[in-house]
Design a protein around this motif. Structure first.
Motif, PDB file in Angstrom:
ATOM      1  N   ALA A  77       0.810  -1.209   0.000  1.00  0.00           N
ATOM      2  CA  ALA A  77       0.000   0.000   0.000  1.00  0.00           C
ATOM      3  C   ALA A  77       0.845   1.259   0.000  1.00  0.00           C
ATOM      4  CB  ALA A  77      -0.924   0.015   1.222  1.00  0.00           C
ATOM      5  N   ALA A  78       0.231   2.307  -0.519  1.00  0.00           N
ATOM      6  CA  ALA A  78       0.751   3.659  -0.367  1.00  0.00           C
ATOM      7  C   ALA A  78      -0.163   4.394   0.596  1.00  0.00           C
ATOM      8  CB  ALA A  78       0.796   4.385  -1.710  1.00  0.00           C
ATOM      9  N   VAL A  79       0.410   4.993   1.629  1.00  0.00           N
ATOM     10  CA  VAL A  79      -0.352   5.777   2.600  1.00  0.00           C
ATOM     11  C   VAL A  79       0.247   7.178   2.647  1.00  0.00           C
ATOM     12  CG1 VAL A  79      -1.110   3.840   4.024  1.00  0.00           C
ATOM     13  CG2 VAL A  79       1.115   4.878   4.461  1.00  0.00           C
ATOM     14  N   ALA A  80      -0.392   8.063   3.414  1.00  0.00           N
ATOM     15  CA  ALA A  80       0.075   9.446   3.433  1.00  0.00           C
ATOM     16  C   ALA A  80      -0.005  10.015   4.834  1.00  0.00           C
ATOM     17  CB  ALA A  80      -0.754  10.308   2.480  1.00  0.00           C
ATOM     18  N   VAL A  81       0.850  11.008   5.067  1.00  0.00           N
ATOM     19  CA  VAL A  81       0.780  11.813   6.282  1.00  0.00           C
ATOM     20  C   VAL A  81       0.265  13.198   5.898  1.00  0.00           C
ATOM     21  CG1 VAL A  81       2.609  10.580   7.481  1.00  0.00           C
ATOM     22  CG2 VAL A  81       3.195  12.540   6.055  1.00  0.00           C
ATOM     23  N   ALA A  82      -0.308  13.884   6.842  1.00  0.00           N
ATOM     24  CA  ALA A  82      -0.841  15.222   6.578  1.00  0.00           C
ATOM     25  C   ALA A  82       0.294  16.186   6.263  1.00  0.00           C
ATOM     26  CB  ALA A  82      -1.631  15.726   7.783  1.00  0.00           C
ATOM     27  N   GLY A  83       0.013  17.134   5.379  1.00  0.00           N
ATOM     28  CA  GLY A  83       1.020  18.133   5.067  1.00  0.00           C
ATOM     29  C   GLY A  83       1.466  18.907   6.293  1.00  0.00           C
ATOM     30  N   SER A  84       0.544  19.131   7.234  1.00  0.00           N
ATOM     31  CA  SER A  84       0.884  19.884   8.449  1.00  0.00           C
ATOM     32  C   SER A  84       1.839  19.111   9.346  1.00  0.00           C
ATOM     33  CB  SER A  84      -0.392  20.222   9.220  1.00  0.00           C
ATOM     34  OG  SER A  84      -1.115  19.036   9.543  1.00  0.00           O
ATOM     35  N   ALA A  85       1.964  17.796   9.129  1.00  0.00           N
ATOM     36  CA  ALA A  85       2.877  16.987   9.944  1.00  0.00           C
ATOM     37  C   ALA A  85       4.259  16.892   9.331  1.00  0.00           C
ATOM     38  CB  ALA A  85       2.305  15.579  10.126  1.00  0.00           C
ATOM     39  N   THR A  86       4.466  17.507   8.165  1.00  0.00           N
ATOM     40  CA  THR A  86       5.743  17.398   7.475  1.00  0.00           C
ATOM     41  C   THR A  86       6.476  18.732   7.451  1.00  0.00           C
ATOM     42  OG1 THR A  86       4.756  17.892   5.316  1.00  0.00           O
ATOM     43  CG2 THR A  86       4.867  15.582   5.967  1.00  0.00           C
ATOM     44  N   ALA A  87       7.781  18.645   7.348  1.00  0.00           N
ATOM     45  CA  ALA A  87       8.630  19.810   7.082  1.00  0.00           C
ATOM     46  C   ALA A  87       9.150  19.654   5.659  1.00  0.00           C
ATOM     47  CB  ALA A  87       9.789  19.870   8.071  1.00  0.00           C
ATOM     48  N   ILE A  88       8.842  20.613   4.794  1.00  0.00           N
ATOM     49  CA  ILE A  88       9.235  20.540   3.384  1.00  0.00           C
ATOM     50  C   ILE A  88      10.086  21.760   3.051  1.00  0.00           C
ATOM     51  CG2 ILE A  88       8.424  20.407   0.999  1.00  0.00           C
ATOM     52  CD1 ILE A  88       5.821  19.222   2.050  1.00  0.00           C
ATOM     53  N   ARG A  89      11.262  21.527   2.549  1.00  0.00           N
ATOM     54  CA  ARG A  89      12.176  22.607   2.189  1.00  0.00           C
ATOM     55  C   ARG A  89      12.771  22.320   0.810  1.00  0.00           C
ATOM     56  NH1 ARG A  89      10.082  23.654   6.319  1.00  0.00           N
ATOM     57  NH2 ARG A  89      10.969  24.376   8.298  1.00  0.00           N
ATOM     58  N   THR A  90      13.020  23.377   0.048  1.00  0.00           N
ATOM     59  CA  THR A  90      13.781  23.258  -1.198  1.00  0.00           C
ATOM     60  C   THR A  90      15.106  23.977  -0.983  1.00  0.00           C
ATOM     61  OG1 THR A  90      11.785  23.178  -2.552  1.00  0.00           O
ATOM     62  CG2 THR A  90      13.838  23.750  -3.664  1.00  0.00           C
ATOM     63  N   ILE A  91      16.196  23.220  -1.089  1.00  0.00           N
ATOM     64  CA  ILE A  91      17.532  23.727  -0.752  1.00  0.00           C
ATOM     65  C   ILE A  91      18.467  23.476  -1.931  1.00  0.00           C
ATOM     66  CG2 ILE A  91      19.425  23.605   0.925  1.00  0.00           C
ATOM     67  CD1 ILE A  91      17.402  22.307   2.862  1.00  0.00           C
ATOM     68  N   ALA A  92      19.345  24.415  -2.224  1.00  0.00           N
ATOM     69  CA  ALA A  92      20.308  24.279  -3.322  1.00  0.00           C
ATOM     70  C   ALA A  92      21.590  23.614  -2.820  1.00  0.00           C
ATOM     71  CB  ALA A  92      20.621  25.640  -3.919  1.00  0.00           C
ATOM     72  N   PHE A  93      22.060  22.628  -3.575  1.00  0.00           N
ATOM     73  CA  PHE A  93      23.309  21.936  -3.254  1.00  0.00           C
ATOM     74  C   PHE A  93      24.214  21.953  -4.480  1.00  0.00           C
ATOM     75  CE2 PHE A  93      20.270  20.101  -0.308  1.00  0.00           C
ATOM     76  CZ  PHE A  93      20.986  20.011   0.881  1.00  0.00           C
ATOM     77  N   ASP A  94      25.495  21.683  -4.236  1.00  0.00           N
ATOM     78  CA  ASP A  94      26.476  21.593  -5.314  1.00  0.00           C
ATOM     79  C   ASP A  94      26.048  20.493  -6.289  1.00  0.00           C
ATOM     80  OD1 ASP A  94      28.685  21.171  -6.937  1.00  0.00           O
ATOM     81  OD2 ASP A  94      30.133  21.459  -5.322  1.00  0.00           O
ATOM     82  N   ALA A  95      25.882  20.854  -7.563  1.00  0.00           N
ATOM     83  CA  ALA A  95      25.393  19.909  -8.565  1.00  0.00           C
ATOM     84  C   ALA A  95      26.394  18.803  -8.873  1.00  0.00           C
ATOM     85  CB  ALA A  95      25.036  20.657  -9.848  1.00  0.00           C
ATOM     86  N   SER A  96      27.661  18.971  -8.478  1.00  0.00           N
ATOM     87  CA  SER A  96      28.675  17.962  -8.779  1.00  0.00           C
ATOM     88  C   SER A  96      28.726  16.846  -7.736  1.00  0.00           C
ATOM     89  CB  SER A  96      30.055  18.624  -8.877  1.00  0.00           C
ATOM     90  OG  SER A  96      30.467  19.128  -7.619  1.00  0.00           O
ATOM     91  N   LEU A  97      27.925  16.928  -6.673  1.00  0.00           N
ATOM     92  CA  LEU A  97      27.950  15.909  -5.628  1.00  0.00           C
ATOM     93  C   LEU A  97      27.456  14.571  -6.166  1.00  0.00           C
ATOM     94  CD1 LEU A  97      26.473  17.918  -2.609  1.00  0.00           C
ATOM     95  CD2 LEU A  97      28.867  17.268  -2.941  1.00  0.00           C
ATOM     96  N   THR A  98      28.102  13.488  -5.739  1.00  0.00           N
ATOM     97  CA  THR A  98      27.603  12.156  -6.062  1.00  0.00           C
ATOM     98  C   THR A  98      26.355  11.884  -5.228  1.00  0.00           C
ATOM     99  OG1 THR A  98      28.878  11.045  -4.326  1.00  0.00           O
ATOM    100  CG2 THR A  98      29.962  11.376  -6.468  1.00  0.00           C
ATOM    101  N   ASP A  99      25.639  10.805  -5.542  1.00  0.00           N
ATOM    102  CA  ASP A  99      24.431  10.466  -4.796  1.00  0.00           C
ATOM    103  C   ASP A  99      24.723  10.272  -3.314  1.00  0.00           C
ATOM    104  OD1 ASP A  99      23.036  10.599  -7.138  1.00  0.00           O
ATOM    105  OD2 ASP A  99      22.916   8.417  -7.433  1.00  0.00           O
TER     106      ASP A  99
END
Length: 351
Positions: A77-99
């Motif tokens: 199954a796929a389940v979900a948590v409420a958006g209010s229970a999550t911390a969501i950020r978009t952050i810039a990192f060095d594009a040359s980093l390996t996985d």
């Protein structure tokens, strides 16, 4: 996008709400999509409160009953948590980093952003695209919630005879389902009216530009303003007429409360910047089917409004009660969006 695990094969979308468990399974062989299973199973009072599972065993029993009735083929199954229970950020990192290097950097950065210790967090991330301001950087979306939210859902699924394959965020599931029948060429606002929470999601070109959750005691209002199917006892002809009149007034009052809620959420969005009103408004959740609500919202808000139906244009298996599916379609938006994860590529797009 699977936030805390990667999808593996077919998935059953299981939406655990405050009042009910909703289950959807889809299949696809070419086009169109096909609904293979669906069910809505009520939950005991207080099994889920404030979007938190308090009784995983009771929720699991509801999942088991829903699964027995619907008969999905998949057990993951796929389940979900409420958006209010999550911390969501978009952050810039060095594009040359390996996985591996990126994973280490994300963990270090998350530790600086989370309001709780990282060892208490369920954490996932997804590289998005090169930063428009600096092509040497890549924008990465970081999503986290407390581990207990994931563990309680895993436990409920296990009690219900299923395994958790993906833990998503509710607003992402809504986004996925809303974009499916309506496309991504116009701005769409979705208001999901639940028993305990109302959520506004605004999409432009298929991407979320605004989300807002508000507490909403829909259960109390429903009890105070019963719908046409509510039981009543009439002793005589006058009593029958009085009961019918009371039900009509109750429906009108409940619809008016929902209209004020939708209007307030839309005003909140428009007040956040120079936004145009959305081209379309979709009403999701059980109360979205209140008679006359969509028409009244169109007139009051000046935005074409419809009751959400994520299954529009889909084929339906003979095993599925089409009448039940149609009646519950607005309440199954999140479950449908979760089921679609079984067809998602690693970047979250649907194949």
């Amino acid at each position: 996008m699977g936030l805390f695990a990667r999808k593996s094969g077919s998935l059953v979308g299981v939406d655990i709400g405050s009042a009910a468990v909703k289950l959807v399974e889809l299949s696809r062989s070419g086009t169109p999509w096909r609904v293979e299973a669906c069910a809505v199973e009520p939950l005991p009072a207080d099994a889920v409160a404030a979007r938190n599972i308090r009784d995983a065993k009771a929720v699991g029993e509801a999942i088991r009953r829903a699964s027995k009735r619907a008969g999905p083929k998949a057990r993951t199954a796929a389940v979900a948590v409420a958006g209010s229970a999550t911390a969501i950020r978009t952050i810039a990192f060095d594009a040359s980093l390996t996985d591996i290097e990126l994973e280490v950097e994300v963990a270090l950065e998350a530790d600086r952003h989370l309001p709780y210790p990282i060892d208490e967090a369920a954490l996932d991330f997804e590289p998005l695209h090169l930063s428009p301001d600096n092509p040497a950087l890549v924008d990465v979306r970081l999503v986290a919630c407390r581990q207990e939210h994931v563990e309680s859902r895993e436990a409920a699924l296990a009690h219900g005879g299923m395994k958790a394959g993906v833990v998503d965020v509710e607003t992402y599931a809504m986004q996925r389902a809303a974009a499916l029948p309506h496309g991504v060429d116009e701005s769409v606002a979705v208001v999901d009216i639940g028993t305990a929470t109302a959520t506004l999601l605004v999409l432009e070109h298929g991407e979320a530009i605004f989300t807002r959750e508000e507490p909403f005691d829909g259960g109390r209002l429903r009890r105070g303003h019963p719908g046409p199917g509510s039981a009543s006892v009439a002793r005589d002809e006058h009593g029958t007429k009085d009961a019918a009149r009371e039900r009509t007034l109750s429906e009108t009052a409940f619809r008016e409360h929902l209209l004020r809620l939708v209007s307030r959420l839309l005003r909140l969005f428009l007040s956040t910047g120079p936004h145009d009103p959305p081209a379309r408004l979709l009403l999701a959740g059980g109360p979205a089917s209140v008679p006359g609500l969509a028409e009244a919202a169109t007139g009051r808000l000046g935005v074409p409004t419809a009751v959400a139906d994520p299954f529009a244009g889909m084929a339906v298996s003979k095993r599925v009660d089409a009448e039940v599916l149609t009646r519950n379609a607005p309440a199954l938006v999140t479950a449908c969006g979760l089921a679609l994860l079984g067809f998602a590529r690693t970047n979250g797009d649907i194949d």
